[in-house]
Design an enzyme around this catalytic site. Sequence first.
Site, PDB file in Angstrom:
ATOM      1  N   ASN A  74     -28.194  -6.051  26.428  1.00 36.29           N
ATOM      2  CA  ASN A  74     -28.677  -7.438  26.477  1.00 36.29           C
ATOM      3  C   ASN A  74     -28.640  -7.935  27.929  1.00 36.29           C
ATOM      4  O   ASN A  74     -28.308  -7.177  28.837  1.00 36.29           O
ATOM      5  CB  ASN A  74     -27.835  -8.327  25.554  1.00 36.29           C
ATOM      6  N   ASP A  95     -23.966  -6.069  18.786  1.00 34.88           N
ATOM      7  CA  ASP A  95     -23.506  -6.131  17.397  1.00 34.88           C
ATOM      8  C   ASP A  95     -23.704  -4.804  16.673  1.00 34.88           C
ATOM      9  O   ASP A  95     -22.998  -4.491  15.732  1.00 34.88           O
ATOM     10  CB  ASP A  95     -24.265  -7.239  16.646  1.00 34.88           C
ATOM     11  N   ASP A 105     -15.954  -5.837  15.569  1.00 34.03           N
ATOM     12  CA  ASP A 105     -15.942  -7.174  16.176  1.00 34.03           C
ATOM     13  C   ASP A 105     -14.626  -7.296  16.953  1.00 34.03           C
ATOM     14  O   ASP A 105     -13.549  -7.451  16.366  1.00 34.03           O
ATOM     15  CB  ASP A 105     -16.054  -8.258  15.091  1.00 34.03           C
ATOM     16  N   ILE A 106     -14.733  -7.236  18.277  1.00 35.33           N
ATOM     17  CA  ILE A 106     -13.525  -7.136  19.109  1.00 35.33           C
ATOM     18  C   ILE A 106     -12.680  -8.410  19.014  1.00 35.33           C
ATOM     19  O   ILE A 106     -11.469  -8.355  18.770  1.00 35.33           O
ATOM     20  CB  ILE A 106     -13.911  -6.846  20.581  1.00 35.33           C
ATOM     21  N   VAL A 107     -13.336  -9.555  19.192  1.00 34.44           N
ATOM     22  CA  VAL A 107     -12.548 -10.801  19.214  1.00 34.44           C
ATOM     23  C   VAL A 107     -11.915 -11.074  17.843  1.00 34.44           C
ATOM     24  O   VAL A 107     -10.764 -11.518  17.748  1.00 34.44           O
ATOM     25  CB  VAL A 107     -13.405 -11.990  19.734  1.00 34.44           C
ATOM     26  N   PHE A 165     -16.702 -16.940  22.616  1.00 39.02           N
ATOM     27  CA  PHE A 165     -17.906 -17.651  23.042  1.00 39.02           C
ATOM     28  C   PHE A 165     -18.910 -17.567  21.891  1.00 39.02           C
ATOM     29  O   PHE A 165     -18.856 -16.637  21.090  1.00 39.02           O
ATOM     30  CB  PHE A 165     -18.518 -16.994  24.288  1.00 39.02           C
ATOM     31  N   LYS A 169     -18.326 -19.754  13.606  1.00 43.71           N
ATOM     32  CA  LYS A 169     -17.677 -18.573  14.201  1.00 43.71           C
ATOM     33  C   LYS A 169     -16.203 -18.847  14.516  1.00 43.71           C
ATOM     34  O   LYS A 169     -15.364 -17.954  14.412  1.00 43.71           O
ATOM     35  CB  LYS A 169     -18.414 -18.152  15.474  1.00 43.71           C
ATOM     36  N   LYS A 189     -13.988 -16.143  12.587  1.00 42.14           N
ATOM     37  CA  LYS A 189     -13.301 -15.148  13.414  1.00 42.14           C
ATOM     38  C   LYS A 189     -11.848 -15.536  13.704  1.00 42.14           C
ATOM     39  O   LYS A 189     -11.184 -14.887  14.496  1.00 42.14           O
ATOM     40  CB  LYS A 189     -14.068 -14.948  14.720  1.00 42.14           C
TER      41      LYS A 189
HETATM   42  O1  PMT Z   1     -22.714 -12.745  31.381  1.00 37.34           O
HETATM   43  P1  PMT Z   1     -23.543 -13.968  31.762  1.00 37.34           P
HETATM   44  O2  PMT Z   1     -24.919 -13.584  32.259  1.00 37.34           O
HETATM   45  O3  PMT Z   1     -22.819 -14.873  32.713  1.00 37.34           O
HETATM   46  O4  PMT Z   1     -23.828 -14.795  30.436  1.00 37.34           O
HETATM   47  C1  PMT Z   1     -22.777 -15.431  29.799  1.00 37.34           C
HETATM   48  C2  PMT Z   1     -22.859 -15.299  28.266  1.00 37.34           C
HETATM   49  C3  PMT Z   1     -24.097 -16.018  27.775  1.00 37.34           C
HETATM   50  C4  PMT Z   1     -22.933 -13.828  27.890  1.00 37.34           C
HETATM   51  C5  PMT Z   1     -21.547 -15.917  27.727  1.00 37.34           C
HETATM   52  O5  PMT Z   1     -21.496 -17.288  28.095  1.00 37.34           O
HETATM   53  C6  PMT Z   1     -21.493 -15.792  26.209  1.00 37.34           C
HETATM   54  O6  PMT Z   1     -22.021 -16.590  25.467  1.00 37.34           O
HETATM   55  N1  PMT Z   1     -20.793 -14.722  25.739  1.00 37.34           N
HETATM   56  C7  PMT Z   1     -20.709 -14.372  24.308  1.00 37.34           C
HETATM   57  C8  PMT Z   1     -21.941 -13.615  23.902  1.00 37.34           C
HETATM   58  C9  PMT Z   1     -21.915 -13.224  22.435  1.00 37.34           C
HETATM   59  O7  PMT Z   1     -21.872 -12.065  22.147  1.00 37.34           O
HETATM   60  O8  PMT Z   1     -21.880 -14.241  21.604  1.00 37.34           O
HETATM   61  P2  PMT Z   1     -21.912 -14.093  19.960  1.00 37.34           P
HETATM   62  O9  PMT Z   1     -22.113 -15.466  19.483  1.00 37.34           O
HETATM   63  O10 PMT Z   1     -22.846 -13.046  19.535  1.00 37.34           O
HETATM   64  O11 PMT Z   1     -20.445 -13.583  19.611  1.00 37.34           O
HETATM   65  C10 PMT Z   1     -19.389 -14.474  19.279  1.00 37.34           C
HETATM   66  C11 PMT Z   1     -18.093 -13.960  19.879  1.00 37.34           C
HETATM   67  O12 PMT Z   1     -17.754 -12.702  19.320  1.00 37.34           O
HETATM   68  C12 PMT Z   1     -18.116 -13.759  21.387  1.00 37.34           C
HETATM   69  O13 PMT Z   1     -16.891 -14.193  21.919  1.00 37.34           O
HETATM   70  C13 PMT Z   1     -18.274 -12.272  21.540  1.00 37.34           C
HETATM   71  O14 PMT Z   1     -17.680 -11.814  22.757  1.00 37.34           O
HETATM   72  C14 PMT Z   1     -17.522 -11.760  20.338  1.00 37.34           C
HETATM   73  N2  PMT Z   1     -17.977 -10.468  19.802  1.00 37.34           N
HETATM   74  C15 PMT Z   1     -19.229 -10.320  19.272  1.00 37.34           C
HETATM   75  C16 PMT Z   1     -19.590  -9.123  18.714  1.00 37.34           C
HETATM   76  C17 PMT Z   1     -18.665  -8.051  18.716  1.00 37.34           C
HETATM   77  N3  PMT Z   1     -18.988  -6.883  18.192  1.00 37.34           N
HETATM   78  N4  PMT Z   1     -17.453  -8.218  19.244  1.00 37.34           N
HETATM   79  C18 PMT Z   1     -17.089  -9.407  19.796  1.00 37.34           C
HETATM   80  O15 PMT Z   1     -15.966  -9.525  20.288  1.00 37.34           O
END
Ligand code: PMT
Length: 430
Positions: A229, A299, A327-329, A344, A358, A362
């Site tokens: 991404n 994902d 899902d790490i977080v 985030f 979320k 989570k």
């Molecule tokens: O890196 P930059 O260019 O500065 O951009 C910043 C950003 C947009 C990437 C950042 O601000 C951001 O939003 N990061 C989270 C991106 C994301 O994966 O969001 P999500 O809504 O899909 O996931 C929710 C949370 O689960 C996030 O904290 C993510 O890190 C976590 N996750 C998601 C999937 C996964 N398999 N494991 C995770 O830990």
Amino acid sequence: MFQANQASFSMATLNGKNILLGITGGIAAYKSAELCRLLRKQNAVVRVVMTRGACEFISPLTFQALSGNPVHTQLLDSDAEAGMGHIELAKWPDLIIVAPATANFIAKYSQGLADDLLLTLLIASTAPVAIAPAMNQAMWSNPLTQRNIRELQTALLEQVTFLGPAEGEQACGDIGAGRMLEASELCDAVEEVLAVLLDADAGPLSGQRVVITAGPTREAIDPVRYISNHSSGKMGYALAAACAEQGADVVLVSGPVQIERPKQVKVAMVESATEMMSSVDQEIALGCDIFISAAAVADYSPVMVADQKMKKKGEDDVVLNLTQNVDIVATVAARPSKPYVVGFAAETNDVLNYAKGKLVKKNLDMIVANDVSRSDIGFNSDHNAVHIITANEIIEVPKQSKKELARSIVKSIVLNSKTRKSTTKLDKKG
Ligand code: PMT
């Protein structure tokens, strides 16, 4: 909101500090007499400002006796101005605490009104402000009150901290949130706020280990292709720098990015979600107080990774079977002794609702929501605009550089992570 964590700060924090105690008109004003006494007991210098409503509940004489100083009640009082004028008084405190703070006071302060001495001092002062709300549960949960609190926190994020309210039985017989914290809790919280906000040398995160994920992951299809991404890592790297600035021991687990490593931060480079998970596991095993998941973790990843470059076989369409990544977080947040966990939410529509979902799903302590449909913020931009969401509050942080924004996010984490620790402590006691 914020509650005291008694064990973590030394008694010396209040020694010689100038504390301005503002009292507004609520039945909880009687608890402020004890607060005044406790602050003095810890060698703070206390000056009291009372609104007209406060004087209906408790006499200024009580506070004069307890604080050892004349009590200020009126804006236009020539005697008081001759002693310490209101602008001088606004510059005097190391911290202002308003306890009790009524719904009416919060509404006026959030709108920048200055129609009495206390509000005037607050508008004229740059000192940190702690607000201890006290009101009926229906008044507390009224959307207008909640809106005023949000506006106040958004406008004065760096300056204002809410202490409480607590839940329980109220003077009117109702049960719910709105009780002012007890005097001893407020005294501890004042110490804590002072220590967090004023002890810049040590840094409020000193002694804490923070693990942060940043950047994208790459999920291999074959030796030359991958799924990924647009994450540049800028947001996560800025957070790492901001945590280090506040004295934390920081570890950045980073996907592939092309940006400079922050100083004084350990960096572990990874490629895939699986590698990121195992690196996070290793780092958390070494100790972790706060985990921030800023990485854009893929994902899904291909079920099969071809050993050799996949060749075209003449078909127009190719089907790639994908499987969901860990899902790490959520994995970190599911641990029994989890750190304070911040996720985030990268959304393109209905940002707040998806983010709130979320937060709960989570099991996060905080989620930072950003709109990644905009090209001027979010992915790969130097800027971002977010909402910081916890179970109790939503703070809007307008568009600014990711470096500045990271500092605001870290300040919120500092304050809220202490709240969670104290709540856990109370839970254990109970
Ligand atoms: O890196 P930059 O260019 O500065 O951009 C910043 C950003 C947009 C990437 C950042 O601000 C951001 O939003 N990061 C989270 C991106 C994301 O994966 O969001 P999500 O809504 O899909 O996931 C929710 C949370 O689960 C996030 O904290 C993510 O890190 C976590 N996750 C998601 C999937 C996964 N398999 N494991 C995770 O830990």
